[in-house]
Design a protein around this motif. Structure first.
Motif, PDB file in Angstrom:
ATOM      1  N   LEU A 185      -4.520 -43.484  34.335  1.00 54.31           N
ATOM      2  CA  LEU A 185      -4.069 -44.667  33.619  1.00 54.31           C
ATOM      3  C   LEU A 185      -5.000 -45.847  33.824  1.00 54.31           C
ATOM      4  CD1 LEU A 185      -2.022 -46.103  31.901  1.00 54.31           C
ATOM      5  CD2 LEU A 185      -0.637 -46.516  33.948  1.00 54.31           C
ATOM      6  N   ILE A 186      -5.341 -46.136  35.089  1.00 55.33           N
ATOM      7  CA  ILE A 186      -6.173 -47.301  35.369  1.00 55.33           C
ATOM      8  C   ILE A 186      -7.552 -47.133  34.755  1.00 55.33           C
ATOM      9  CG2 ILE A 186      -7.249 -48.647  37.207  1.00 55.33           C
ATOM     10  CD1 ILE A 186      -4.877 -48.038  38.952  1.00 55.33           C
ATOM     11  N   ASP A 187      -8.144 -45.935  34.909  1.00 58.50           N
ATOM     12  CA  ASP A 187      -9.475 -45.705  34.359  1.00 58.50           C
ATOM     13  C   ASP A 187      -9.456 -45.786  32.840  1.00 58.50           C
ATOM     14  OD1 ASP A 187     -11.050 -44.842  36.837  1.00 58.50           O
ATOM     15  OD2 ASP A 187      -9.262 -43.597  36.935  1.00 58.50           O
ATOM     16  N   PHE A 188      -8.392 -45.298  32.218  1.00 59.76           N
ATOM     17  CA  PHE A 188      -8.286 -45.338  30.761  1.00 59.76           C
ATOM     18  C   PHE A 188      -8.262 -46.779  30.267  1.00 59.76           C
ATOM     19  CE2 PHE A 188      -5.688 -45.527  26.918  1.00 59.76           C
ATOM     20  CZ  PHE A 188      -6.354 -44.628  26.109  1.00 59.76           C
ATOM     21  N   LYS A 189      -7.469 -47.626  30.921  1.00 59.68           N
ATOM     22  CA  LYS A 189      -7.348 -49.012  30.495  1.00 59.68           C
ATOM     23  C   LYS A 189      -8.653 -49.769  30.723  1.00 59.68           C
ATOM     24  CE  LYS A 189      -3.518 -51.050  31.770  1.00 59.68           C
ATOM     25  NZ  LYS A 189      -2.412 -51.468  32.658  1.00 59.68           N
ATOM     26  N   LEU A 214       0.418 -40.542  29.080  1.00 60.87           N
ATOM     27  CA  LEU A 214       0.768 -39.966  27.783  1.00 60.87           C
ATOM     28  C   LEU A 214       1.365 -41.029  26.871  1.00 60.87           C
ATOM     29  CD1 LEU A 214       1.227 -37.515  25.890  1.00 60.87           C
ATOM     30  CD2 LEU A 214       3.428 -37.179  27.044  1.00 60.87           C
ATOM     31  N   ILE A 215       2.292 -41.816  27.399  1.00 57.30           N
ATOM     32  CA  ILE A 215       2.948 -42.850  26.598  1.00 57.30           C
ATOM     33  C   ILE A 215       1.968 -43.963  26.248  1.00 57.30           C
ATOM     34  CG2 ILE A 215       4.818 -44.547  26.581  1.00 57.30           C
ATOM     35  CD1 ILE A 215       6.380 -42.687  28.415  1.00 57.30           C
ATOM     36  N   VAL A 216       1.120 -44.342  27.197  1.00 57.00           N
ATOM     37  CA  VAL A 216       0.109 -45.366  26.914  1.00 57.00           C
ATOM     38  C   VAL A 216      -0.807 -44.901  25.786  1.00 57.00           C
ATOM     39  CG1 VAL A 216      -1.885 -46.594  27.848  1.00 57.00           C
ATOM     40  CG2 VAL A 216       0.176 -46.337  29.232  1.00 57.00           C
ATOM     41  N   GLY A 217      -1.226 -43.636  25.840  1.00 54.48           N
ATOM     42  CA  GLY A 217      -2.077 -43.099  24.780  1.00 54.48           C
ATOM     43  C   GLY A 217      -1.385 -43.091  23.428  1.00 54.48           C
ATOM     44  N   LEU A 269       0.956 -45.165  22.422  1.00 48.32           N
ATOM     45  CA  LEU A 269       1.066 -46.546  21.939  1.00 48.32           C
ATOM     46  C   LEU A 269      -0.267 -47.048  21.389  1.00 48.32           C
ATOM     47  CD1 LEU A 269       3.327 -48.109  24.727  1.00 48.32           C
ATOM     48  CD2 LEU A 269       3.996 -47.427  22.414  1.00 48.32           C
ATOM     49  N   THR A 270      -1.362 -46.736  22.075  1.00 49.17           N
ATOM     50  CA  THR A 270      -2.668 -47.160  21.566  1.00 49.17           C
ATOM     51  C   THR A 270      -3.041 -46.388  20.298  1.00 49.17           C
ATOM     52  OG1 THR A 270      -3.757 -45.602  23.085  1.00 49.17           O
ATOM     53  CG2 THR A 270      -3.503 -47.878  23.828  1.00 49.17           C
ATOM     54  N   PHE A 271      -2.620 -45.135  20.228  1.00 52.08           N
ATOM     55  CA  PHE A 271      -2.857 -44.347  19.018  1.00 52.08           C
ATOM     56  C   PHE A 271      -2.082 -44.943  17.844  1.00 52.08           C
ATOM     57  CE2 PHE A 271      -2.127 -40.341  16.474  1.00 52.08           C
ATOM     58  CZ  PHE A 271      -3.447 -40.185  16.084  1.00 52.08           C
ATOM     59  N   ALA A 272      -0.836 -45.342  18.104  1.00 51.44           N
ATOM     60  CA  ALA A 272      -0.032 -45.982  17.059  1.00 51.44           C
ATOM     61  C   ALA A 272      -0.666 -47.299  16.619  1.00 51.44           C
ATOM     62  CB  ALA A 272       1.390 -46.218  17.567  1.00 51.44           C
ATOM     63  N   PHE A 273      -1.231 -48.041  17.570  1.00 49.17           N
ATOM     64  CA  PHE A 273      -1.912 -49.287  17.217  1.00 49.17           C
ATOM     65  C   PHE A 273      -3.094 -49.008  16.293  1.00 49.17           C
ATOM     66  CE2 PHE A 273      -5.414 -52.248  17.999  1.00 49.17           C
ATOM     67  CZ  PHE A 273      -4.815 -53.452  17.633  1.00 49.17           C
ATOM     68  N   GLY A 274      -3.864 -47.965  16.618  1.00 51.22           N
ATOM     69  CA  GLY A 274      -4.994 -47.610  15.766  1.00 51.22           C
ATOM     70  C   GLY A 274      -4.551 -47.255  14.356  1.00 51.22           C
ATOM     71  N   LEU A 275      -3.456 -46.503  14.257  1.00 46.94           N
ATOM     72  CA  LEU A 275      -2.931 -46.170  12.934  1.00 46.94           C
ATOM     73  C   LEU A 275      -2.445 -47.425  12.218  1.00 46.94           C
ATOM     74  CD1 LEU A 275      -0.914 -42.934  13.824  1.00 46.94           C
ATOM     75  CD2 LEU A 275      -3.049 -43.050  12.534  1.00 46.94           C
ATOM     76  N   GLY A 276      -1.840 -48.345  12.965  1.00 49.94           N
ATOM     77  CA  GLY A 276      -1.357 -49.580  12.363  1.00 49.94           C
ATOM     78  C   GLY A 276      -2.473 -50.432  11.788  1.00 49.94           C
ATOM     79  N   CYS A 277      -3.675 -50.295  12.338  1.00 56.29           N
ATOM     80  CA  CYS A 277      -4.819 -51.044  11.802  1.00 56.29           C
ATOM     81  C   CYS A 277      -5.132 -50.652  10.361  1.00 56.29           C
ATOM     82  CB  CYS A 277      -6.051 -50.814  12.676  1.00 56.29           C
ATOM     83  SG  CYS A 277      -5.953 -51.560  14.320  1.00 56.29           S
ATOM     84  N   ARG A 278      -4.651 -49.493   9.946  1.00 54.38           N
ATOM     85  CA  ARG A 278      -4.917 -49.046   8.578  1.00 54.38           C
ATOM     86  C   ARG A 278      -4.152 -49.884   7.554  1.00 54.38           C
ATOM     87  NH1 ARG A 278      -7.531 -44.089   8.550  1.00 54.38           N
ATOM     88  NH2 ARG A 278      -6.763 -43.540   6.474  1.00 54.38           N
ATOM     89  N   TYR A 279      -3.088 -50.564   7.992  1.00 52.68           N
ATOM     90  CA  TYR A 279      -2.426 -51.517   7.093  1.00 52.68           C
ATOM     91  C   TYR A 279      -3.402 -52.625   6.704  1.00 52.68           C
ATOM     92  CZ  TYR A 279       2.236 -49.574   8.041  1.00 52.68           C
ATOM     93  OH  TYR A 279       3.336 -48.756   8.125  1.00 52.68           O
ATOM     94  N   SER A 316      -7.851 -42.667  21.885  1.00 50.45           N
ATOM     95  CA  SER A 316      -6.521 -42.576  22.506  1.00 50.45           C
ATOM     96  C   SER A 316      -6.127 -41.154  22.888  1.00 50.45           C
ATOM     97  CB  SER A 316      -5.467 -43.177  21.570  1.00 50.45           C
ATOM     98  OG  SER A 316      -5.660 -44.563  21.417  1.00 50.45           O
ATOM     99  N   PRO A 317      -6.484 -40.129  22.097  1.00 58.14           N
ATOM    100  CA  PRO A 317      -6.115 -38.759  22.487  1.00 58.14           C
ATOM    101  C   PRO A 317      -6.689 -38.307  23.820  1.00 58.14           C
ATOM    102  CG  PRO A 317      -6.624 -38.840  20.153  1.00 58.14           C
ATOM    103  CD  PRO A 317      -6.994 -40.176  20.714  1.00 58.14           C
ATOM    104  N   CYS A 318      -7.658 -39.037  24.373  1.00 56.14           N
ATOM    105  CA  CYS A 318      -8.131 -38.689  25.717  1.00 56.14           C
ATOM    106  C   CYS A 318      -6.971 -38.738  26.708  1.00 56.14           C
ATOM    107  CB  CYS A 318      -9.240 -39.646  26.150  1.00 56.14           C
ATOM    108  SG  CYS A 318     -10.789 -39.467  25.235  1.00 56.14           S
ATOM    109  N   ALA A 319      -6.011 -39.628  26.464  1.00 58.44           N
ATOM    110  CA  ALA A 319      -4.833 -39.709  27.330  1.00 58.44           C
ATOM    111  C   ALA A 319      -3.936 -38.490  27.146  1.00 58.44           C
ATOM    112  CB  ALA A 319      -4.052 -40.989  27.036  1.00 58.44           C
TER     113      ALA A 319
END
Length: 357
Positions: free
Chosen positions: A12-16, A93-96, A98-108, A130-133
């Motif tokens: 988690l820490i390294d990912f962030k 897993l949950i952090v990934g 949420l960040t994946f959802a944020f990336g998809l939200g950028c498509r708006y 994000s899928p690295c998580a």
């Protein structure tokens, strides 16, 4: 690492930190290009041939909404499962998600401003990194499952006590390579774009090799358990448990997750082999069919088979004053004291009640 009795995923820490470094690296490119570079034509008229449209199409808000909602609901379901069944070691897993959802939200934003390089860079990096998580979560689950079954001797190639650490480190390395490639490719020159694309592709290939090796180790492990440990293979079924509580359901879920991630990895390598402007990268249907959908399947399976239901954290040792409270009888079982009591009772001295005073 523990905090307040809770276990946190080592990734988690390294990912962030890596994600933060990535965004800092991309900032100069965003400033150089500008969020809305000038264009001579209507961006909605002919997006396929618009040189200012990085996607090559107008992102569908309908598809974005479906994908965004599904991923976000899955993250919420996992958070609820984590609260109910624990398994804090799957926080990454949950952090990934949420960040994946944020990336998809950028498509708006890309739907409204299809020529925005800034939104495109954010969308692409969050969606692809994000899928690295998710991958890290699979690494952690296998390590926990091996210890849960007590079958470390059947794990091959990587030492059992280091399998999670080994693959987590490989995940971090490939993540950083992809992040570096993404940062370089977002530069203003064509040369930096080509170099960044090649670096990004190398990171994806190394990630696929690492995860394929992991999947092979996992499959061999299951085959060896079935062949050499039949009692462990069927222990939950023999105990009268349904498949919902059988550890093999967790193994099936992990296999499904691995297949989804492998499909996505192969797709991304094929995409990057053509470059950011290739036919695959400019096809929205392929993006959802071979990237978003396989990844969604890879994570939603944990909403049905949450690992915390099968792999429980060991209970905390109780203090002596918690074991025996004042005024309650203390049962003496085994040892010389119990033997003396049994002998005394056998001599007809009557029942003895021992109290803690």
């Amino acid at each position: 690492m523990t905090s307040g009795g809770r276990q946190h995923a080592p990734c988690l820490i390294d990912f962030k930190r890596a994600l933060g470094c990535l965004l800092l690296a991309a900032r100069p490119a965003l400033a150089a290009r500008g969020d809305n570079p000038p264009h001579v034509a209507d961006p909605f008229a002919d997006p396929k041939d618009d040189p200012y449209n990085p996607l090559g199409y107008i992102a569908s808000n309908t598809l974005t909404t479906i994908a965004f909602d599904l991923v976000l609901v899955t993250a919420i379901a996992h958070a609820v499962s984590m609260w109910k069944w624990r398994a804090w070691w799957l926080t990454c897993l949950i952090v990934g998600e949420l960040t994946f959802a944020f990336g998809l939200g950028c498509r708006y934003a890309l739907h409204n401003t299809p020529d925005s390089r800034g939104w495109y860079i954010l969308e692409y990096l969050f969606v692809i990194l994000s899928p690295c998580a998710f991958i890290a979560a699979d690494y952690i689950i296998l390590g926990r499952l091996v210890r849960h079954l007590g079958c470390e001797r059947h794990l091959r190639i990587v030492p059992p006590h280091r399998i999670t650490l080994f693959f987590i480190l490989s995940d971090i390395v490939t993540f950083l390579i992809q992040a570096a490639g993404g940062g370089i490719s977002s530069g203003t020159s064509a040369t930096s774009g080509k170099i960044g694309t090649k670096i990004f592709l190398v990171g994806l290939i190394l990630q696929l090799v690492s995860f394929f090796t992991f999947t092979s180790i996992f499959v061999i492990f299951l085959l060896r358990i079935r062949k050499h440990e039949p009692a462990i293979w069927t222990r939950d079924r023999d105990a009268g448990k349904t498949l919902f509580w059988d550890w093999r359901a967790l193994a099936i879920a992990l296999a499904i997750s691995c297949v989804g991630i492998l499909i996505r990895s192969v797709f991304r390598i094929a995409e990057m082999s053509q470059g950011f402007g290739g036919a695959i990268a400019r096809n929205e249907g392929l993006f959802y069919g071979f990237d978003t959908l396989p990844l969604f399947i890879a994570v939603v399976v944990w909403a049905v088979v949450w690992p915390g239901r099968f792999i429980r954290a060991p209970p905390k040792p109780k203090a002596v004053d918690e074991e025996v409270t004042a005024g309650q009888p203390m049962e003496l079982v085994g040892g010389p004291i119990q033997a003396s009591l049994d002998s005394y009772e056998a001599q007809g001295s009557g029942a003895i009640m021992v109290h803690h005073r």
